[in-house]
Design a protein around this motif. Structure first.
Motif: not given
Ligand code: HEM
Length: 420
Positions: A65, A114, A118, A254, A258, A262, A266, A304, A334, A361, A363, A370-371, A374-375
């Motif tokens: 990663l 990216h 970002r 996205l 995303a 997820t 959770l 998740p 993961l 969890a 990443g 990014l979130g 917030l999560a």
């Molecule tokens: C428990 C909740 C969440 C979990 C477990 C989770 C998990 C992940 C993981 C594992 C990745 C990385 C994926 C990779 O490397 O291939 C990721 C990326 C991302 N997540 Fe979350 N996520 C959660 C909540 C959120 C929330 C609430 C948002 C937005 C409001 C969000 C937006 C994003 C975005 C935009 C990316 C891509 C980031 C990038 O590539 O730079 N996620 N998430």
């Protein structure tokens, strides 16, 4: 372990990634960690001699990663003519909207694009801003529980875990309240359809409708800007060439996708796991200051996302004793890394007081979630409010009737009837 056994475990992991082996996923991961930190998957890579691999241990998953010199998310960074991504979601999904959704999203592009995207969107996602959303998230959680409090029962998935995050992210982005349900249905349809090698015409339909809806929303917001995230992103787009129309639409899709699947997972699976571990639940109810550490432990124990998005080797490299060739596809598991015995004592047990140095969890590296802030805010408020208002909550169906669904992107529950 001999070659046949190794192939069998690779086949089992592939089953989990494709949405099968639901009940036994963690046993499969535990067995695979004994086989090795990097396990070959018997997954045919179309039109190439390349191999697919699963990474089962935390150190090696971190390496994949974080090491951008050797690994990328877009196979086109290795070979511009690559069509691997399209074959991953199945040929029936080959519509302009599905490729738009998968190919241009932040999670699926490499540097320098990216970093540019970002940096733009990060401005709206500071931990400080996320913390400022607390009163709004709290109000939403209370409103949802007000609706069911008198009834003494609810479906936790439908009445609480799903609507809370979809309302939060939709508000933040600027989706009108009347469309929240529609957004949820599309997004769930997409999540259900995105399994490894899954070929599902309904997913393509959902992607198309979702894409068209966002296009119309952007069109509307251009004419009627407000304080929301879409309006902010449109402003950035109109100020210069740093964000184009397709990037803007993919980004919004996205964030919605995303941002809620997820988080609702959770909340729903987290509640079930606590019910499965009554001693831990009692501990938490006795001391709500433990909620943030319980959220981290629930993310570690059964977060998740089964896997991060697939990575591709940019160069030949040795990883976990295996020779990875340029172009090979790698899945950082993961859920398995988060139970790596080298990093977590009694890793298969839930301990909400565990001092966690690091879990995967969300990443790691440049694509780390990014979130996540917030999560964490949503998880904290969702569990605290639920347990304070419904301290006697219990499952109202036999435990064996609870339906798990494992998918490539996230794992969840179809429903969770509880009484309180
Ligand atoms: C428990 C909740 C969440 C979990 C477990 C989770 C998990 C992940 C993981 C594992 C990745 C990385 C994926 C990779 O490397 O291939 C990721 C990326 C991302 N997540 Fe979350 N996520 C959660 C909540 C959120 C929330 C609430 C948002 C937005 C409001 C969000 C937006 C994003 C975005 C935009 C990316 C891509 C980031 C990038 O590539 O730079 N996620 N998430």
């Amino acid at each position: 372990m001999n070659h046949t056994e190794q192939t069998a475990i690779g086949q089992d992991i592939l089953g989990v990634l494709g949405g099968k082996n639901v009940e036994t996923a963690f046993q499969i991961f535990a067995k695979s960690r004994k086989v090795g930190s990097v396990v070959r998957l018997p997954f045919p890579m179309e039109n190439s001699d390349n191999q697919a691999w699963a990474v089962t241990h935390l150190d090696e998953a971190m390496k994949v990663l974080k090491d951008q010199e050797h690994f990328c998310v877009d196979p086109k960074s290795i070979d511009k003519s690559s069509n691997i991504k399209q074959s991953l979601i199945g040929k029936n999904s080959d519509s302009s909207n599905s490729s738009l959704f998968l190919s241009n999203s932040l999670n699926a592009i490499d540097e320098p694009d990216h970093r540019r995207l970002r940096t733009l969107v990060s401005k709206a996602f500071t931990p400080r801003y996320m913390e400022s959303l607390r009163p709004r998230v709290q109000r939403l959680a209370d409103e949802l529980l007000d609706k069911v409090q008198e009834k003494g029962k609810m479906d936790l998935v439908k009445d609480y875990a799903n609507p809370l995050p979809i309302n939060v992210i939709s508000d933040m982005i600027g989706v009108p309240k009347s469309d929240h349900l529609k957004i949820h249905e599309w997004s769930e349809g997409i999540a259900n359809g995105l399994g490894l090698g899954t070929s599902n015409p309904e997913t393509a339909e959902n992607l198309k409708d979702f894409g068209n809806y966002i296009k119309e929303l952007v069109f509307h917001k251009r004419k009627n800007p407000s304080e929301d995230l879409i309006s902010q992103l449109i402003l950035i787009e109109e100020e210069g060439n740093r964000l184009d129309e397709i990037e803007l639409i993919s980004m919004i899709q996205l964030l919605i996708f995303a941002g809620h699947e997820t988080t609702s997972t959770l909340i729903s699976t987290g509640t079930l796991i606590l019910l499965d571990n009554p001693d831990q639940l009692e501990l938490l109810k006795g001391d709500y200051s433990l909620v943030p550490s319980a959220v981290e432990e629930l993310l570690r124990f059964n977060g998740p996302s089964t896997t991060a998005g697939p990575r591709y080797a940019l160069k030949d490299i040795e990883l976990g004793g295996e020779q990875i060739k340029k172009g090979d596809m790698i899945f950082p598991l993961l859920k398995s890394a988060n139970r790596d015995e080298k990093h977590f004592t009694i890793s298969e047990e839930l301990d909400i007081t565990r001092k966690i140095k690091r879990h995967l969890a969300f990443g790691q590296g440049v694509h780390m979630c990014l979130g996540a802030p917030l999560a964490r805010v949503e998880g904290d408020i969702a569990f605290t409010t639920l347990l304070k208002r419904m301290p006697n909550l219990q499952l109202s169906i036999p435990r064996e009737d609870v339906n798990w669904k494992f998918k490539l992107a996230a794992q969840g529950l179809t429903s969770l009837p509880i009484s309180f």
